[in-house]
Design an enzyme around this catalytic site. Sequence first.
Site, PDB file in Angstrom:
ATOM      1  N   SER A 149       0.863  -1.192   0.000  1.00 49.39           N
ATOM      2  CA  SER A 149       0.000   0.000   0.000  1.00 49.39           C
ATOM      3  C   SER A 149       0.889   1.227   0.000  1.00 49.39           C
ATOM      4  O   SER A 149       2.068   1.154   0.367  1.00 49.39           O
ATOM      5  CB  SER A 149      -0.878  -0.006   1.260  1.00 49.39           C
ATOM      6  OG  SER A 149      -1.556   1.228   1.432  1.00 49.39           O
ATOM      7  N   TYR A 164      -1.708  -0.974  10.803  1.00 48.96           N
ATOM      8  CA  TYR A 164      -1.869  -1.292   9.386  1.00 48.96           C
ATOM      9  C   TYR A 164      -0.660  -0.801   8.590  1.00 48.96           C
ATOM     10  O   TYR A 164      -0.101  -1.536   7.764  1.00 48.96           O
ATOM     11  CB  TYR A 164      -3.152  -0.648   8.857  1.00 48.96           C
ATOM     12  CG  TYR A 164      -3.399  -0.868   7.390  1.00 48.96           C
ATOM     13  CD1 TYR A 164      -3.916  -2.072   6.913  1.00 48.96           C
ATOM     14  CD2 TYR A 164      -3.114   0.134   6.463  1.00 48.96           C
ATOM     15  CE1 TYR A 164      -4.144  -2.274   5.551  1.00 48.96           C
ATOM     16  CE2 TYR A 164      -3.339  -0.056   5.111  1.00 48.96           C
ATOM     17  CZ  TYR A 164      -3.853  -1.255   4.657  1.00 48.96           C
ATOM     18  OH  TYR A 164      -4.071  -1.443   3.312  1.00 48.96           O
TER      19      TYR A 164
END
Length: 259
Positions: A149, A164
Amino acid sequence: MSPATLPRRYPEMEGKVALVTGGTSGIGLATAQAFAHEGAIVVIASREEKRASAALKSIQGQASWIACDVSDGKRVEKLIAATLDRHGKLDYAFNNGGSGGAGRPVGKMSEEAWRKTIDGFLTSAFLCMRHQIPTMLKNGAGVIVNNSSVDGLRGYPFPGGAAYAAAKHGVLGLTRSAALEYAKSGLRITAVCPGWIDTPPITSFVKKDAKLGESIVAQEPIGRLGTAAEVANGVLWLCSDAASFMLGSPLVLDGGYMA
């Protein structure tokens, strides 16, 4: 643009076996559809059979589903074994599946939520690679693409996303290190770093908080969210012979976010 509207671009994928974890929705499903469009034999893995049934109906080509929680090493081992039982080989793997605990600022985050997030997004990628790599090495070739990401490239932009972001940073460290370990083996390992993509979780965010949705779109210089199909196109390119010199470094697909 959906895969069905595009001509085939990668003839070398015909008859190859592609595994997509988290393949029943969003980026995973779009990638499974794209592989199938190129003539690959697709295996999607996820936890929910009902969602998998709907996903398989949307894939135009040879595809099947195997139940798997990718944060569980024994189940991942069974996933790879079942794939080999069905198809005898594994050529491409997109490690996309992941899940996490409740997001909280670091000073308020529970240890349980931290471990669940790290296991769900980082340990899961390791477990998949742990079993995919020996399988691919037997054939002397293969491509593994991990889904990281832009959150693996910078800090999470809203409170509560530290675990995360840490997991996604870890995915890139894992990817780069493994790519170097196997660089001369014929096995290529790389990653994608999507920006804000129009997927079910993001849609849910936007519906709950319109201002948050506006701030998310505002972070994209291109002026819109990306699509799952656009990320899938990047994954397929990484797996293709056209990307034969690409390993270790991630492909950033973010509408200019990190520019």
